[in-house]
Design an enzyme around this catalytic site. Sequence first.
Site, PDB file in Angstrom:
ATOM      1  NE  ARG A  84       6.042   1.987  -8.746  1.00 47.00           N
ATOM      2  CZ  ARG A  84       6.848   2.779  -8.031  1.00 47.00           C
ATOM      3  NH1 ARG A  84       7.798   3.474  -8.627  1.00 47.00           N
ATOM      4  NH2 ARG A  84       6.703   2.855  -6.722  1.00 47.00           N
ATOM      5  NE  ARG A 154      10.357   7.549 -10.190  1.00 46.70           N
ATOM      6  CZ  ARG A 154      10.383   7.402  -8.862  1.00 46.70           C
ATOM      7  NH1 ARG A 154       9.275   7.045  -8.219  1.00 46.70           N
ATOM      8  NH2 ARG A 154      11.472   7.610  -8.172  1.00 46.70           N
ATOM      9  CE  LYS A 216       8.831  11.378  -6.148  1.00 45.75           C
ATOM     10  NZ  LYS A 216       8.163  10.506  -5.173  1.00 45.75           N
ATOM     11  CE  LYS A 218       5.909  10.024  -9.076  1.00 45.91           C
ATOM     12  NZ  LYS A 218       5.127   9.968  -7.810  1.00 45.91           N
ATOM     13  CB  CYS A 436       0.461   4.780  -0.123  1.00 47.24           C
ATOM     14  SG  CYS A 436       0.873   4.961   1.632  1.00 47.24           S
ATOM     15  CB  CYS A 442       6.445   1.449   2.436  1.00 49.25           C
ATOM     16  SG  CYS A 442       7.208   3.027   1.985  1.00 49.25           S
ATOM     17  CB  CYS A 481       5.577   8.616   4.804  1.00 49.46           C
ATOM     18  SG  CYS A 481       6.025   8.534   3.050  1.00 49.46           S
ATOM     19  CB  CYS A 485       2.868   6.654  -2.771  1.00 44.20           C
ATOM     20  SG  CYS A 485       4.671   6.761  -2.852  1.00 44.20           S
TER      21      CYS A 485
END
Length: 572
Positions: A84, A154, A216, A218, A436, A442, A481, A485
């Site tokens: 990414r 990110r 993470k 964002k 996603c 994935c 899931c 995302c």
Amino acid sequence: MSQYPINPDFVAPGKLSDNERLKAESEHLRGTITTDLKDEITGGFNGDNFMLIRFHGMYQQDDRDIRAERAAQKLEPLHNVMLRARMPGGIITPQQWLAIDKFAGEQTMYGSIRLTTRQTFQFHGVLKPNIKPMHQFLHQIGIDSIATAGDVNRNVLCTSNPVESALHQEAYQWAIKISEHLLPKTRAYAEIWLDEEKVETTETEPVLGDNYLPRKFKTTVVIPPHNDVDVHANDLNFVAIAENGKLIGFNVLVGGGLAMTFGDTSTYPRRAEELGFISLEHVLKVAEHVVTVQRDYGDRVNRKNAKTKYTIDRIGVDNFRSEVEKRVGVAFAPVRPYGFTTRGDRFGWVEGIDGKHHLTLFIENGRVLDFPGKPLKTGLAEIAKIHQGDLRMTANQNLIIAGVPTAQKAQIEHLARQYGLLDDTHSEQRKNSMACVSFPTCPLAMAEAERYLPELVTKVESLLSKNGIADDHIVLRVTGCPNGCGRAMLAEVGLVGRAPGKYNVYLGGNKVGTRIPKLFLDNVAEAEILSQLDALIGRWAKAREAGECFGDFVVRMGIVAEVKVSKTDFHA
């Protein structure tokens, strides 16, 4: 070690998670990645390196469609990486686009460029021998993938606003500054991938800390009234406040996040909430110290409760705000008035105040590839060869051909139509649906998402048409899931994968993305989903109030309860 005194009452007790060990032992994210790259016995990464490559912008994956076949042949899974890119605000030049187009076609297993909800692009299916050359190639064209995954801040999103060009440029520059300010300071990326010499100095991470963040993180910069970045999906949001077309500061929102874990009611999606207003001179300090407070008080014991949203719910938003103010040395002012009226992308041509034209193209699922009858990848390359402006990836997986002079407008449109990039038959429903990646790449996928969405949308279109409202739409999102995302937990109808062909269905988000939906159906297949949607769409078509969106309707009618405070009523 933090330079700030930590209140032990606000820190989760217990044994640290193993991720904290591997970060501490990684020598500032180096690990043994360099050695692993030379290991020809496996196509994957060993031990801690499997996790450490994420800090360098990559996830190890394999093609799950052929996993069983390879196992039967006594072969390991076909390991590869997804990369990414780091592109704050999603702006890429035509020259860079042509370069990544060429690399995707020649050096990846799938040949595609994938536009993502993180307002950047991904390469899928890069085999181990091509990984280091990929980073060096990206560096040559001015792109990197530093900190686009892992326990760091990110890629920073920014409203894709080509109309108010001056205001957008200011906001975009802040997105770049915030991204640069919050990057890891380690030279690991340059040493491992770019062959830069190791400098024998003592490295420190003054913002992220030597163990980096608990999870993470964002960040977004958004220009109301357009919520195209879905602020409530993010840890930290800067909401632009302008006077007379000039940016004067930002309202700061914290604590949004959509991921959860099935069966664990201590996890939940959550809206961001307001800390207050700050003027421009304090932006970087505020960004830094929202991060340092999360760094110092986030849960490093239970990773499922390690995001900023759980820190705020554990210590309280007032305590969180006070700690940020103390570290910045400035108090937040009261929030300035703002509101969101739209979400998603504005498709087709718009003219900016600078007289330039901007064409937003709908790219279903963000997958740029040459499909039968729709050679999208070739078409975008042809446009990039003549385009004089820039290209802007959106947080909704679409692409804007921005800055087109009037004299070139007809030529750009001709190419877009010729290659299927501009298609008037796309319904509003299709343009407001998103998924996603999920299968086959994935590793977390439980059910189909990207590959399932087009046919699901066709069936929902039929339900709308059947009920006489074919021109209306519902914000529909599908994820494979519960990790969030595809931002299904901000949709009016969100499908979250439970098992092959089975989904949880959540209802009650709204058009502007300011409400979390609530569980309506648990672990059901398509037939039940469509049957229930058919009945609900029929009721909506007949009994809705003027301008009432589907999500507002199902809440008003009591079909699902409104989620007001996620911690207490999302699972209730």
